[in-house]
Scaffold this motif. Structure first.
Motif, mmCIF file in Angstrom:
data_model
loop_
_atom_site.group_PDB
_atom_site.id
_atom_site.type_symbol
_atom_site.label_atom_id
_atom_site.label_comp_id
_atom_site.label_asym_id
_atom_site.label_seq_id
_atom_site.Cartn_x
_atom_site.Cartn_y
_atom_site.Cartn_z
ATOM 1 N N LEU A 1 39.419 -40.606 -41.186
ATOM 2 C CA LEU A 1 39.595 -39.261 -41.393
ATOM 3 C C LEU A 1 39.301 -38.282 -40.392
ATOM 4 C CD1 LEU A 1 37.627 -39.473 -44.989
ATOM 5 C CD2 LEU A 1 40.012 -39.108 -44.539
ATOM 6 N N ASP A 2 39.837 -38.772 -39.132
ATOM 7 C CA ASP A 2 39.547 -38.005 -38.009
ATOM 8 C C ASP A 2 40.781 -37.732 -37.259
ATOM 9 O OD1 ASP A 2 38.560 -36.858 -35.661
ATOM 10 O OD2 ASP A 2 37.571 -38.567 -34.790
ATOM 11 N N ASP A 3 41.250 -36.537 -37.423
ATOM 12 C CA ASP A 3 42.537 -35.870 -36.960
ATOM 13 C C ASP A 3 42.603 -35.707 -35.249
ATOM 14 O OD1 ASP A 3 41.175 -33.747 -37.262
ATOM 15 O OD2 ASP A 3 42.809 -32.402 -37.886
ATOM 16 N N LYS A 4 41.649 -36.105 -34.765
ATOM 17 C CA LYS A 4 41.523 -35.787 -33.170
ATOM 18 C C LYS A 4 42.666 -36.613 -32.545
ATOM 19 C CE LYS A 4 37.041 -33.626 -32.838
ATOM 20 N NZ LYS A 4 36.936 -33.498 -34.141
ATOM 21 N N GLY A 5 43.768 -36.344 -31.841
ATOM 22 C CA GLY A 5 44.570 -36.955 -31.109
ATOM 23 C C GLY A 5 45.593 -38.000 -31.991
ATOM 24 N N SER A 6 45.672 -37.304 -33.290
ATOM 25 C CA SER A 6 46.345 -38.255 -34.224
ATOM 26 C C SER A 6 47.973 -37.484 -34.659
ATOM 27 C CB SER A 6 45.530 -38.315 -35.596
ATOM 28 O OG SER A 6 45.579 -37.189 -36.147
ATOM 29 N N SER B 1 32.700 -28.824 -57.162
ATOM 30 C CA SER B 1 31.940 -29.849 -56.734
ATOM 31 C C SER B 1 33.106 -31.034 -56.289
ATOM 32 C CB SER B 1 31.082 -30.546 -57.888
ATOM 33 O OG SER B 1 31.710 -30.835 -58.922
ATOM 34 N N THR B 2 34.319 -30.530 -55.776
ATOM 35 C CA THR B 2 35.457 -31.401 -55.280
ATOM 36 C C THR B 2 35.761 -30.902 -53.919
ATOM 37 O OG1 THR B 2 35.957 -31.851 -57.637
ATOM 38 C CG2 THR B 2 37.705 -32.513 -55.824
ATOM 39 N N VAL B 3 35.869 -32.017 -53.072
ATOM 40 C CA VAL B 3 36.792 -31.446 -51.757
ATOM 41 C C VAL B 3 38.003 -32.488 -51.648
ATOM 42 C CG1 VAL B 3 36.539 -31.393 -49.368
ATOM 43 C CG2 VAL B 3 34.620 -30.596 -50.693
ATOM 44 N N ILE B 4 39.069 -31.904 -51.242
ATOM 45 C CA ILE B 4 40.175 -32.625 -51.051
ATOM 46 C C ILE B 4 40.489 -32.595 -49.597
ATOM 47 C CG2 ILE B 4 42.702 -33.090 -51.579
ATOM 48 C CD1 ILE B 4 42.186 -31.464 -54.158
ATOM 49 N N ILE B 5 40.585 -33.778 -48.842
ATOM 50 C CA ILE B 5 41.016 -33.723 -47.694
ATOM 51 C C ILE B 5 42.621 -34.116 -47.494
ATOM 52 C CG2 ILE B 5 40.953 -34.908 -45.331
ATOM 53 C CD1 ILE B 5 38.087 -35.404 -45.955
ATOM 54 N N LYS B 6 43.312 -33.167 -46.986
ATOM 55 C CA LYS B 6 44.713 -33.126 -46.870
ATOM 56 C C LYS B 6 45.179 -33.632 -45.409
ATOM 57 C CE LYS B 6 45.570 -29.889 -50.729
ATOM 58 N NZ LYS B 6 46.523 -28.921 -51.131
ATOM 59 N N GLN B 7 46.001 -34.775 -45.369
ATOM 60 C CA GLN B 7 46.477 -35.300 -44.249
ATOM 61 C C GLN B 7 48.069 -35.026 -44.333
ATOM 62 O OE1 GLN B 7 45.120 -39.095 -43.618
ATOM 63 N NE2 GLN B 7 43.385 -38.362 -42.687
ATOM 64 N N ARG B 8 48.545 -34.164 -43.437
ATOM 65 C CA ARG B 8 49.991 -34.072 -43.373
ATOM 66 C C ARG B 8 50.670 -34.526 -42.025
ATOM 67 N NH1 ARG B 8 48.694 -33.869 -47.761
ATOM 68 N NH2 ARG B 8 48.821 -32.169 -49.322
ATOM 69 N N GLY B 9 51.475 -35.289 -41.956
ATOM 70 C CA GLY B 9 52.038 -35.761 -40.807
ATOM 71 C C GLY B 9 52.636 -34.695 -40.056
ATOM 72 N N LYS B 10 52.921 -35.107 -38.664
ATOM 73 C CA LYS B 10 53.676 -34.135 -37.600
ATOM 74 C C LYS B 10 55.061 -34.910 -37.469
ATOM 75 C CE LYS B 10 49.388 -32.809 -35.304
ATOM 76 N NZ LYS B 10 48.708 -32.904 -34.214
ATOM 77 N N ASP B 11 56.002 -34.557 -38.506
ATOM 78 C CA ASP B 11 57.200 -35.230 -38.359
ATOM 79 C C ASP B 11 57.212 -36.701 -38.463
ATOM 80 O OD1 ASP B 11 58.664 -32.709 -38.185
ATOM 81 O OD2 ASP B 11 58.082 -32.643 -35.942
ATOM 82 N N ASN B 12 56.338 -37.413 -39.281
ATOM 83 C CA ASN B 12 56.497 -38.830 -39.429
ATOM 84 C C ASN B 12 56.167 -39.171 -40.901
ATOM 85 O OD1 ASN B 12 53.613 -38.181 -39.914
ATOM 86 N ND2 ASN B 12 52.908 -38.950 -38.215
ATOM 87 N N GLY B 13 56.083 -38.337 -41.687
ATOM 88 C CA GLY B 13 56.143 -39.032 -43.255
ATOM 89 C C GLY B 13 54.594 -39.010 -44.037
ATOM 90 N N ILE B 14 53.574 -38.688 -42.999
ATOM 91 C CA ILE B 14 52.316 -39.011 -43.733
ATOM 92 C C ILE B 14 52.071 -37.944 -44.564
ATOM 93 C CG2 ILE B 14 49.654 -38.830 -42.989
ATOM 94 C CD1 ILE B 14 50.269 -40.309 -40.341
ATOM 95 N N PHE B 15 51.644 -38.412 -45.690
ATOM 96 C CA PHE B 15 51.248 -37.191 -46.795
ATOM 97 C C PHE B 15 50.247 -37.782 -47.621
ATOM 98 C CE2 PHE B 15 51.817 -34.476 -50.437
ATOM 99 C CZ PHE B 15 52.401 -33.135 -49.983
#
Length: 130
Positions: free
Chosen positions: A78-83, A94-108
């Motif tokens: 869950l660390d997006d530095k240099g990813s 009382s909810t947090v959603i961490i959204k990861q979105r790829g940079k032209d690579n399909g990560i979702f």
């Protein structure tokens, strides 16, 4: 005798109020929790209720529930530095959603955390990556 009874009642009431105040759980700050969660597999394991049910695409790109046992769990990143993805935290009550979105690579991917009795836990994740 009445004075002694009144003093005793006041003493019991005071102890009851003090006990209730001690029972109040201090809420954990999400950013502090997340820092520990990112750094330690043992901490991650302590903040997940197993078996963990997650949604991921199968080979036909259909969303399917997968159940992960504690022994099969691998530490999530869950660390997006240099990813190859960008990460955004979306708090809601009382909810947090961490959204990861790829940079032209399909990560979702979306990781869903909930707060129970003042502490944060990973509830599930939904991986819609292609």
């Amino acid at each position: 005798m009445k004075k002694l009874l009144i003093i005793f009642c006041v003493f019991l009431l005071n102890n009851s109020v003090t006990a209730q105040n001690k029972a109040v759980v201090k809420e954990e700050v999400f950013s502090s929790f997340l820092k520990k969660f990112k750094e330690s597999k043992d901490f991650q394991l302590s903040r997940i209720n197993f078996p963990l049910t997650v949604k991921m695409n199968n080979d036909d790109f259909e969303q399917v529930d997968y159940v992960i046992a504690k022994n099969d769990y691998k530490m999530i990143k869950l660390d997006d530095k240099g990813s190859d993805y960008e990460q955004k935290n979306v708090p809601k009550n009382s909810t947090v959603i961490i959204k990861q979105r790829g940079k032209d690579n399909g990560i979702f991917v979306e990781y869903i955390f909930i707060q129970k009795k003042g502490l944060w836990y990973l509830k599930t994740w939904v991986d819609m990556s292609t």
